[in-house]
Every structure is written in structure tokens, then in C-alpha cells.
Write a protein that holds these residues in place. Structure first.
Motif, PDB file in Angstrom:
ATOM      1  N   VAL A 267       0.844  -1.207   0.000  1.00 30.07           N
ATOM      2  CA  VAL A 267       0.000   0.000   0.000  1.00 30.07           C
ATOM      3  C   VAL A 267       0.875   1.251   0.000  1.00 30.07           C
ATOM      4  CG1 VAL A 267      -1.644   1.329   1.381  1.00 30.07           C
ATOM      5  CG2 VAL A 267      -1.967  -1.125   1.095  1.00 30.07           C
ATOM      6  N   CYS A 268       1.901   1.233   0.843  1.00 26.96           N
ATOM      7  CA  CYS A 268       2.819   2.367   0.922  1.00 26.96           C
ATOM      8  C   CYS A 268       3.498   2.610  -0.423  1.00 26.96           C
ATOM      9  CB  CYS A 268       3.889   2.072   1.961  1.00 26.96           C
ATOM     10  SG  CYS A 268       3.787   3.080   3.415  1.00 26.96           S
ATOM     11  N   PHE A 269       3.942   1.529  -1.041  1.00 31.13           N
ATOM     12  CA  PHE A 269       4.656   1.649  -2.318  1.00 31.13           C
ATOM     13  C   PHE A 269       3.728   2.178  -3.404  1.00 31.13           C
ATOM     14  CE2 PHE A 269       6.200  -0.338  -6.330  1.00 31.13           C
ATOM     15  CZ  PHE A 269       7.415   0.309  -6.407  1.00 31.13           C
ATOM     16  N   THR A 270       2.522   1.638  -3.459  1.00 29.03           N
ATOM     17  CA  THR A 270       1.574   2.055  -4.497  1.00 29.03           C
ATOM     18  C   THR A 270       1.180   3.522  -4.332  1.00 29.03           C
ATOM     19  OG1 THR A 270       0.703  -0.193  -4.390  1.00 29.03           O
ATOM     20  CG2 THR A 270      -0.583   1.398  -5.632  1.00 29.03           C
ATOM     21  N   THR A 271       0.860   3.907  -3.108  1.00 24.95           N
ATOM     22  CA  THR A 271       0.461   5.298  -2.875  1.00 24.95           C
ATOM     23  C   THR A 271       1.656   6.233  -3.050  1.00 24.95           C
ATOM     24  OG1 THR A 271       0.710   4.854  -0.509  1.00 24.95           O
ATOM     25  CG2 THR A 271      -1.523   4.845  -1.376  1.00 24.95           C
ATOM     26  N   GLY A 272       2.840   5.750  -2.675  1.00 25.48           N
ATOM     27  CA  GLY A 272       4.040   6.567  -2.874  1.00 25.48           C
ATOM     28  C   GLY A 272       4.336   6.765  -4.353  1.00 25.48           C
ATOM     29  N   LEU A 273       4.142   5.701  -5.118  1.00 29.80           N
ATOM     30  CA  LEU A 273       4.349   5.780  -6.574  1.00 29.80           C
ATOM     31  C   LEU A 273       3.376   6.792  -7.179  1.00 29.80           C
ATOM     32  CD1 LEU A 273       6.276   4.185  -8.356  1.00 29.80           C
ATOM     33  CD2 LEU A 273       4.426   2.605  -8.861  1.00 29.80           C
ATOM     34  N   PHE A 274       2.127   6.747  -6.688  1.00 29.00           N
ATOM     35  CA  PHE A 274       1.122   7.690  -7.179  1.00 29.00           C
ATOM     36  C   PHE A 274       1.545   9.127  -6.846  1.00 29.00           C
ATOM     37  CE2 PHE A 274      -2.821  10.137  -6.420  1.00 29.00           C
ATOM     38  CZ  PHE A 274      -3.288  10.146  -7.729  1.00 29.00           C
ATOM     39  N   SER A 275       2.048   9.317  -5.636  1.00 27.15           N
ATOM     40  CA  SER A 275       2.485  10.652  -5.235  1.00 27.15           C
ATOM     41  C   SER A 275       3.636  11.130  -6.116  1.00 27.15           C
ATOM     42  CB  SER A 275       2.929  10.627  -3.766  1.00 27.15           C
ATOM     43  OG  SER A 275       3.403  11.885  -3.373  1.00 27.15           O
ATOM     44  N   HIS A 276       4.542  10.207  -6.409  1.00 24.85           N
ATOM     45  CA  HIS A 276       5.689  10.560  -7.255  1.00 24.85           C
ATOM     46  C   HIS A 276       5.224  10.924  -8.668  1.00 24.85           C
ATOM     47  CE1 HIS A 276      10.051  10.546  -7.845  1.00 24.85           C
ATOM     48  NE2 HIS A 276       9.774  10.153  -9.076  1.00 24.85           N
ATOM     49  N   LEU A 277       4.289  10.136  -9.199  1.00 26.63           N
ATOM     50  CA  LEU A 277       3.753  10.440 -10.530  1.00 26.63           C
ATOM     51  C   LEU A 277       3.034  11.790 -10.527  1.00 26.63           C
ATOM     52  CD1 LEU A 277       2.315   6.965 -11.612  1.00 26.63           C
ATOM     53  CD2 LEU A 277       4.232   8.170 -12.648  1.00 26.63           C
ATOM     54  N   ALA A 278       2.334  12.069  -9.419  1.00 24.82           N
ATOM     55  CA  ALA A 278       1.603  13.330  -9.341  1.00 24.82           C
ATOM     56  C   ALA A 278       2.560  14.522  -9.309  1.00 24.82           C
ATOM     57  CB  ALA A 278       0.715  13.340  -8.089  1.00 24.82           C
ATOM     58  N   GLN A 279       3.679  14.342  -8.602  1.00 23.08           N
ATOM     59  CA  GLN A 279       4.607  15.466  -8.453  1.00 23.08           C
ATOM     60  C   GLN A 279       5.585  15.597  -9.609  1.00 23.08           C
ATOM     61  OE1 GLN A 279       6.461  16.683  -4.769  1.00 23.08           O
ATOM     62  NE2 GLN A 279       5.371  15.054  -3.724  1.00 23.08           N
ATOM     63  N   TYR A 280       6.005  14.475 -10.143  1.00 27.25           N
ATOM     64  CA  TYR A 280       6.997  14.498 -11.221  1.00 27.25           C
ATOM     65  C   TYR A 280       6.402  13.750 -12.414  1.00 27.25           C
ATOM     66  CZ  TYR A 280       9.812  15.314  -7.039  1.00 27.25           C
ATOM     67  OH  TYR A 280      10.287  15.789  -5.840  1.00 27.25           O
ATOM     68  N   ALA A 281       5.291  14.280 -12.940  1.00 22.33           N
ATOM     69  CA  ALA A 281       4.543  13.540 -13.957  1.00 22.33           C
ATOM     70  C   ALA A 281       5.379  13.325 -15.226  1.00 22.33           C
ATOM     71  CB  ALA A 281       3.265  14.293 -14.289  1.00 22.33           C
ATOM     72  N   PRO A 282       5.591  12.070 -15.605  1.00 20.85           N
ATOM     73  CA  PRO A 282       6.250  11.811 -16.881  1.00 20.85           C
ATOM     74  C   PRO A 282       5.272  12.081 -18.032  1.00 20.85           C
ATOM     75  CG  PRO A 282       5.608   9.755 -15.837  1.00 20.85           C
ATOM     76  CD  PRO A 282       5.212  10.849 -14.900  1.00 20.85           C
ATOM     77  N   GLY A 283       5.785  12.109 -19.241  1.00 28.26           N
ATOM     78  CA  GLY A 283       4.958  12.479 -20.386  1.00 28.26           C
ATOM     79  C   GLY A 283       3.722  11.615 -20.561  1.00 28.26           C
ATOM     80  N   TRP A 284       3.816  10.338 -20.167  1.00 24.97           N
ATOM     81  CA  TRP A 284       2.701   9.418 -20.425  1.00 24.97           C
ATOM     82  C   TRP A 284       1.615   9.472 -19.351  1.00 24.97           C
ATOM     83  CZ3 TRP A 284       2.243   6.111 -16.329  1.00 24.97           C
ATOM     84  CH2 TRP A 284       3.406   5.879 -15.577  1.00 24.97           C
ATOM     85  N   PHE A 285       1.852  10.253 -18.289  1.00 23.37           N
ATOM     86  CA  PHE A 285       0.896  10.246 -17.174  1.00 23.37           C
ATOM     87  C   PHE A 285       0.241  11.612 -17.015  1.00 23.37           C
ATOM     88  CE2 PHE A 285      -0.187  10.900 -12.672  1.00 23.37           C
ATOM     89  CZ  PHE A 285      -1.029   9.821 -12.472  1.00 23.37           C
ATOM     90  N   GLU A 286      -1.074  11.618 -16.986  1.00 23.32           N
ATOM     91  CA  GLU A 286      -1.822  12.837 -16.697  1.00 23.32           C
ATOM     92  C   GLU A 286      -2.620  12.628 -15.423  1.00 23.32           C
ATOM     93  OE1 GLU A 286      -4.442  14.544 -19.561  1.00 23.32           O
ATOM     94  OE2 GLU A 286      -2.892  15.953 -20.160  1.00 23.32           O
TER      95      GLU A 286
END
Lengths: 162, 380
Positions: free
Chosen positions: B36-55
Motif C-alpha cells: 500500500v505504501c509503495f503504491t500510494t508513494g508511486l502515485f504521489s511521485h507520478l503526481a509530483q513528477y509527472a512523466p509524459g505518459w501520465f496525466e
């Protein structure tokens, strides 16, 4: 099981783990300007060494003291109280010290963490004492029926139910 | 080798709580909490440092608030779980012989990234919540990459131990030596671990779960403590903008891929149709608090400047420096009417610490991306 002792589960686990480990280690190196790999490595390895070589031996020493000094009905509550209080104290340490306080943001770390920690430790002690009293009452009717060996228990290990 | 208690390791380990069933149960709980920690952390990372493929989607509006609250809370709950799990299996560390086969050596080697990584993640996460950085590396980057290493170690460990763990939790294990503790002693032990985890959660979660705030004596924040009853992480003084804020001289510039570049003063912004939205500030450190905002929808400003539908926006602050002086609003968020250039909070002009004269506030965004003291929107 393979000749080298690998089980199928271990092989599958390693096959899935290598890309994850590789991605992580590669990230640390590619991002070296931000991650400072040598320092990060010291934190990662140091955390494990500190835990294994210092923390657990310390817990064992405490366990020895508890085993020698307290009756069997008091041992699990005493160890629980000590361990839980220690965890709360370690967690609270940077808050109590206030390393992150910032005069321009007074709402940050604004609580009285010493009093907060003391209150939680008090709660732990009350629960542990109540638990110990319940165990003593139960043990009173059944001799040493609640014997629960802790580490370094001076008594021989008893056969126990599965 | 002399053994007692668990049958593993030196004779000093007389506690039956070192048995494999406890290790399996605690390991299972820890595996779940780390996932759970890893998944939510990954989401937070994507939200803050969004790569081109993620909106990052704009809805649900409180998604980031929930995921980051869960991230920090499960991390906190994992501290007693991890320490008790490591204590349970500690006799294996000092058992002899240290290595029984190539497979055993590999299994033990894979424990270093798992144990070192897990301890580091929980320790560094706690330090971050306390805003204490006793290192020189960048916390988000180091925490992120260490999480991949730890999860790699976890997957390897699950593979190595799945068979034993499954057997250990059977009512009647094929290998009876896996179960040493009595049922009552096990319930006491595991109940104690759960109790410690529960206490730590109650002591900290009030930073985001308001009803717990009075009980959460070890939380970083009170959700209602701050200017206008809302916490901030960066004050106007701290950001170095106090002398740069000038209500009269303030201008918002809208430029980039627009038909009509605009320069609007505060009176002109106030004269535009306003919209109200109740949205949270959700900090990466786990605290969050809702407020009622009022301002101009970013979408209306883009329409006014003649931006193409589906445009995204680069937001700039008057803040002279700092890693979060800019942010991006992706096209999904820019087209959501609740993504505002906010001018008011609870019916009052924004406090300087909340970004006066104008700040960005949008649904489902990490707090650090709710840029304050906005002076420019660059449409891309």
C-alpha cells in the motif's frame, strides 16, 4: 528443488525481483546528483547494521533483565510496555528536538511533543499494568499456567500447544 | 547447535514468539502495508513528477488527500510491524551454519536491500514528516529509488518464503516445528504489536483526520492551525516574497499558445465571474485540510486569452527561487472548472502566506503544486 537448493518460488521471486532491484539501483546511479549514492548506501547498509548489531542485542539485554527481575505473569506486559514506549520515543525524537521548526511557519511542529509523548507512555503503562493484573489473577488460579518464556528466560522451554 | 524455543539460533532465544507462524503472519501484514505504501508513494511521485505518459486526473478531487494520508499512515503503522517482524526472525540471522547452500546464500543476500531499505524508508519518511534532514541527498529522490530497491528485496523474499509461510499458517502444518508458540501467547504477542501500531496511528493521524487531532499529540500539524485557520508549509517571508507583493502593482500575465496575450490587474481579476470550490490542501508529508476557495476558473482565463481546447498550463510564481516556484496544470485539470486562480479563502482575501494576491488551487493536486503568488500562466 534445484541442485543448488533453489525452490521454484525462490526462482520466480528472483526473476520478478531483479528488474525491480535493477530499476532502483539504476535510478540511484542515474540520479546520482540528487541521491548521493555513497551516502545513501551508508544509510541503507547502516540502518540494517544498526538494527541487527545494536538495537536487537539491546532488546535482548532488556529481555534478560525482565526475565530475571519479574514474575512470569508480568513479563509480556512489561516487555510490551518497554517496546511500545521505546518505539513512541524514537518516533517522537525529531519532533521533541524540533529540528524542523521554522520561525516563519509557527503552525509547523507547534505541539508540546514532550507532554504528548509522556501522555502516550502513560497510556501504555496503564494498559500494561491492567494487562499484568489480569494475567496475575488468571495465574493465581492455575499456578504458573501463564508462563510465557521470553528471550534469555532462565527456565527451560516448556512444551507448548500448537 | 544448541537450540530452544523456536529451534532456530542460539539457546538465548527462548521466546516461542520467534516461530515461523508469527513470522508468516507479521510478514503478511507487513507485505500488505508496504505494498500500500509503495503504491500510494508511486502515485504521489507520478503526481509530483509527472512523466509524459501520465496525466493526473482532476477527479476524485480528494484522491491525493486520501492516498497521501494512507501512505504516511501505513508507513507509521509499519514501524512496529517491521521491528516485531525483524525481532521474530532474528535468530535466523545468527543461526549456524550461516550459509547452507547457494540458494540460501542468495536468499540471505536479498535480505540486505529488504531490511536496510525498509528501515531506511520508515526512518527517512518519519524524518521528512518531522522536516528533519540529517543527510545531503534529496529526500524525495532517495526515498523513491530506495522504495524500488526495497520492493525488489520484498518480492525476492516472498518468493523464498512463500512455501514455508503457507505451511506455517495451516491449521496443522506439514512441518510441526514451524509452530512453537501457544495460541494464547501468540494472540498476546500479535495483539501487542497491533496495539502499538494502533497507538502510533492515533498519535499521528490527526494531522489529516480532523476528529483525531486532539488525540494526535505526535502529529506534525493541527489541521486548523495557521493563517485563516489553514496550515502552510511555506510562508511569504520564507519564500522571500513579502517585499514583492504589491496589490496595486500586481499583474497576472497569460501568454504562450494563446490568441490574445493578457495582462490583468487584481481589480480586473475580481471583476471576472467567480466560482467557489471546497478543496483540500494535501501535503506530501501527510497533513491535509479543506478550505472554501473563491476565484476565477483557469479554464475561463484560458478561454479569455483564446487558448485552444485541451491546452495545458505552466504556472509561475513571483517567488524568486525554490523547487516549487512553478508547476504544471495538465489539460484534464485545466479543463476542470474547480481548478481556480483563487483570490479568496472563506470570503476573505488570501493571507500573504496563502499566496495573496492570487494562487492556484485545484482538485486532486499535491500541496506543493498548488502554486502560490501566481504571476504568470504560460499556455502550452
Amino acid at each position: 528443488m534445484s541442485r543448488l537448493g533453489f525452490t521454484r518460488g525462490q526462482v520466480v521471486g528472483l526473476a520478478l525481483a531483479f528488474p525491480l532491484l535493477g530499476y532502483g539501483f539504476r535510478g540511484v546511479l542515474v540520479d546520482a546528483g540528487q541521491t548521493h549514492p555513497a551516502e545513501l548506501g551508508r544509510w541503507l547498509v547502516g540502518s540494517a547494521i544498526l538494527h541487527d548489531a545494536l538495537l536487537v542485542p539491546l532488546v535482548l539485554l532488556v529481555s534478560v533483565a525482565v526475565a530475571r527481575l519479574s514474575p512470569s505473569w508480568a513479563r509480556p506486559p512489561a516487555l510490551w510496555a518497554l517496546a511500545t514506549s521505546a518505539i513512541l520515543a524514537v518516533y517522537a525524537f525529531p519532533f521533541v528536538r524540533g529540528y524542523g521548526r521554522n520561525p516563519s511557519v509557527p503552525s509547523l511542529l507547534a505541539r508540546d511533543y514532550v507532554a504528548g509523548l509522556a501522555a502516550y507512555v502513560a497510556v501504555v503503562l496503564v494498559v500494561a499494568v491492567a494487562w499484568a493484573l489480569v494475567r496475575r489473577r488468571s495465574a493465581g488460579g492455575r499456578g504458573d499456567g501463564l508462563a510465557a518464556p521470553v528471550d534469555a528466560d532462565p527456565r527451560p522451554a516448556h512444551p507448548v500447544e500448537a | 547447535m544448541t537450540t530452544t524455543g523456536t529451534g532456530v539460533g542460539p539457546a538465548v532465544f527462548t521466546s516461542p514468539q520467534h516461530d515461523a507462524r508469527n513470522a508468516a503472519l507479521l510478514g503478511s501484514a507487513l507485505g500488505n502495508s508496504f505494498t500500500v505504501c509503495f503504491t500510494t508513494g508511486l502515485f504521489s511521485h507520478l503526481a509530483q513528477y509527472a512523466p509524459g505518459w501520465f496525466e493526473l486526473p482532476a477527479r476524485p478531487a480528494r484522491l491525493y488527500r486520501v492516498t497521501q494520508g494512507v501512505h504516511v499512515t501505513t508507513g507509521v503503522a509499519s514501524i512496529p510491524l517491521l521491528l516485531s517482524k525483524l525481532w521474530t526472525v532474528y535468530p535466523h540471522l545468527v543461526s549456524r551454519p550461516p550459509v547452507r547452500s547457494v540458494a540460501h546464500a542468495v536468499e540471505r543476500l536479498a535480505l540486505l536491500p529488504l531490511v536496510g531499505g525498509a528501515l531506511f524508508l520508515l526512518m527517512s519518511g518519519t524524518a521528512n514528516v518531522a522536516r528533519w534532514y540529517p543527510w545531503t541527498f534529496n529526500f524525495p529522490r532517495a526515498h523513491f529509488w530506495a522504495a524500488w530497491i526495497t520492493i525488489g528485496g520484498l518480492v525476492a523474499h516472498i518468493g523464498a518464503k512463500a512455501g514455508t509461510s503457507r505451511d506455517a499458517v495451516r491449521r496443522t502444518p506439514r512441518d510441526p516445528s514451524l509452530v512453537v508458540s501457544s495460541g494464547a501467547a501468540r494472540r498476546s504477542f500479535l495483539g501487542g504489536v497491533a496495539g502499538a501500531a494502533g497507538l502510533l496511528v492515533v498519535a499521528t493521524a490527526g494531522g489529516t483526520i480532523s476528529p483525531l487531532s486532539r488525540l494526535s499529540a505526535l502529529a506534525q500539524r493541527r489541521p486548523d492551525d495557521g493563517p485563516q485557520g489553514l496550515p502552510v508549509n511555506k510562508s511569504a517571508d520564507g519564500a522571500g516574497v513579502t517585499d514583492l507583493i504589491d496589490e496595486v502593482a500586481y499583474r497576472l500575465r497569460i501568454e504562450g499558445a494563446v490568441a490574445t496575450p493578457l495582462v490583468l490587474d487584481l481589480a480586473e481579476l475580481r471583476a471576472l465571474p467567480q466560482r467557489k470550490a471546497e478543496l483540500p490542501i494535501a501535503c506530501v508529508e501527510g497533513w491535509s485540510a479543506s478550505a472554501r476557495w473563491r476565484g476565477v476558473p483557469i479554464r475561463d482565463l484560458l478561454d479569455l486569452a483564446g487558448a485552444a481546447p485541451g491546452a495545458s498550463v505552466f504556472v509561475e510564481s513571483i517567488q524568486p527561487r525554490g523547487g516549487y516556484r512553478t508547476s504544471e496544470i495538465n489539460s484534464r485539470q485545466a479543463s476542470d472548472l474547480d481548478t481556480l486562480l483563487a483570490l479568496e479563502i472563506d470570503g476573505e482575501p488570501l493571507h500573504p502566506d496563502h499566496g495573496f494576491p492570487a494562487r492556484l488551487i485545484g482538485p486532486n493536486r499535491p500541496g506543493v503544486l498548488q502554486t502560490k503568488w501566481v504571476e504568470k500562466l504560460v499556455v502550452t
